[in-house]
Scaffold this active site. Structure first.
Site, short mmCIF file in Angstrom:
data_model
loop_
_atom_site.label_atom_id
_atom_site.label_comp_id
_atom_site.label_asym_id
_atom_site.label_seq_id
_atom_site.Cartn_x
_atom_site.Cartn_y
_atom_site.Cartn_z
N GLU A 57 0.81 -1.21 0.00
CA GLU A 57 0.00 0.00 0.00
C GLU A 57 0.85 1.27 0.00
O GLU A 57 0.33 2.38 -0.13
CB GLU A 57 -0.94 0.01 1.21
CG GLU A 57 -0.28 0.05 2.57
CD GLU A 57 0.18 -1.31 3.09
OE1 GLU A 57 0.41 -1.42 4.31
OE2 GLU A 57 0.30 -2.26 2.28
N CYS A 102 16.37 -7.08 -0.70
CA CYS A 102 16.86 -8.25 0.02
C CYS A 102 18.16 -8.75 -0.58
O CYS A 102 18.92 -9.46 0.08
CB CYS A 102 15.82 -9.35 0.05
SG CYS A 102 15.22 -9.84 -1.56
#
Length: 468
Positions: A175, A280
């Site tokens: 979001e 990551c």
């Protein structure tokens, strides 16, 4: 103010009792709002997918693949707009956003090969007058829950594979930066995908929990932080769903004494600071073997970092932009503070950079920290910012041990000019991926790790089989 909504059964809707602000990280200003889906809205999306599934699964694989061919063309045609949307809400510089999108497009290209990859196997005469065969079948309605840091690439790991296999898909993107993901989903509709096959619901935990607990969802794919990955995996499995959940990382670059130090520095500049370190795959720790290698690495990195440019997303001359929120900015500053307080040396300090005209943006400058030890808080945390820590060790075995002793196991990076040494070290590292001298990812390579970096694989043939 613009409200970013949902794509359900081929129609855009912004109906919601709750909204959340979406920021432009470069300026620190609210740029729009995103509608947060209720349980009912998510259930409407699931119902649409369930209704579309019988016809879509029976559509010939070659016709499903043709949609992906058209989709790839549309992604390339609209690349500039997609990259601009990523920059406005994530803060990525245009060249970084373009790299993300290209990696996503490569996964769409791979999905175009699904008719060949979905072929089963046949074993003749397994017993007298008995043949045996296996075939791949789609699962049904499947879902993806994706992170803010790659709003284009990570969803494109998931739904092209799932959809081309005959599944219907519900995507719950972050979001924080929803616009590029939703626009890309609209392009898939334009490519000819039938209504209901692909649905996007923006939302928060209420939307996630609805997906995890609805029995019509047969599989869930997740990429994000380790605590949430563990929650997703436990909940999905408790409800009998197939689940792959990829979590965080603490990736190590092992720099050998014989390394091409200029190449090592060039690779680390991109891997540690690209996308503001919010990925990551970021290399956040450099393990230098031997004092000479450590000193050379620190000196060359310090010099090279003088040329790094940080600033707003629309300036392509910048190397990287802001982090995603002010809260995260302060969190990264806190880890740098703690490293200094616990005895590390801040060689290049990225706290409170001054960006003329963008003083309210969420910026963290490139930071280099020397003399880090495994006991420090900054070493043990996934900082998710443009921070590189240097740890010197005397031997190769010590370097391997420090890399393997972390709770994570996504990626390790080796810099050496000795191929035998590289292969020897790579075999001993407990990570899902090992990068030797900066090779990068191939489009057909499965992505994933060990330990707290998650369970399952995205992309490649292993990623395809997660949806079959």
């Amino acid at each position: 103010m613009t409200v970013v909504g949902h794509l359900i059964n081929g129609q855009m809707t912004t109906e919601s009792e709750r909204t959340q602000d979406v920021y432009n990280p470069s300026t620190g200003e609210v740029s729009k709002q995103v509608a947060l889906a209720s349980k009912t809205t998510v259930e409407d999306a699931i119902a649409a997918a369930q209704a579309a599934y019988p016809e879509w699964r029976n559509t010939p694989a070659i016709k499903r693949a043709r949609v992906m061919f058209k989709f790839k063309d549309l992604l390339e045609q609209h690349a500039d707009k997609i990259c601009a949307l990523i920059g406005e809400e994530h803060g990525k510089i245009s060249h970084d956003a373009a790299g993300e999108l290209q990696r996503g497009i490569e996964n769409v290209e791979y999905a175009c090969c699904a008719p060949e990859l979905q072929k089963g196997e046949h074993s003749k005469n397994v017993a007298p007058n008995i043949d045996s065969w296996s075939e791949f079948q789609p699962l049904g309605v499947v879902a993806g829950i994706t992170p803010f840091n790659f709003p284009a690439m990570v969803p494109l790991w998931m739904y092209p594979m799932a959809i081309v296999c005959g599944n219907c898909f519900i995507l719950k993107p972050s979001e924080r930066d929803p616009s590029s993901t939703l626009f890309i989903a609209e392009l898939l509709k334009e490519a000819g995908l039938p209504d209901g096959v692909m649905n996007v619901v923006n939302g928060d935990k209420e939307a996630v929990d609805t997906l995890l607990n609805d029995e019509r969802i047969k599989a869930v794919s997740f990429v994000g932080s380790t605590p949430i990955a563990e929650y997703i995996y436990r909940t999905a499995n408790a409800n009998g769903k197939r689940c792959q959940a990829l979590g965080g990382a603490k990736n190590h670059a092992i720099v050998m004494p014989d390394a091409d130090m200029d190449n090592a520095v060039a690779q680390l500049l991109g891997a540690a600071f690209g996308s503001s370190g919010e990925r990551c795959m970021a290399l956040s720790v450099a393990v230098a073997v031997g004092d000479a290698a450590a000193d050379a690495l620190v000196n060359k990195m310090q010099e090279a970092m003088k040329g790094l440019k940080i600033g707003p997303c629309h300036d392509a001359d910048n190397d990287f932009g802001p982090v995603i929120t002010q809260q995260h900015q302060q969190k990264v500053f806190g880890y740098i503070d703690s490293a200094e307080q616990q005895g590390a040396a801040i060689v290049v300090d990225g706290r409170n950079p001054s960006i003329d005209g963008y003083e309210n943006g969420f910026y963290v400058g490139g930071t280099l920290i020397d003399r880090v030890t495994p006991e420090m808080d900054s070493y043990n945390a996934e900082i998710f910012g443009p921070v590189l820590s240097i740890i010197p060790f005397e031997t190769e075995e010590e370097a391997i041990k420090i890399a393997n002793d972390t709770p994570y196991g996504l990626l390790n990076f080796i810099q050496t000019q000795d191929q035998k040494k590289a292969n020897r070290v790579a075999r001993k590292l407990r990570s899902g991926m090992v990068d030797i001298n900066g090779a990068g990812l191939a489009p057909d390579a499965p992505f994933g790790g060990y330990k707290h970096s998650g369970i399952g694989r995205e992309a490649g043939k292993l990623g395809l089989e997660e949806y079959l």
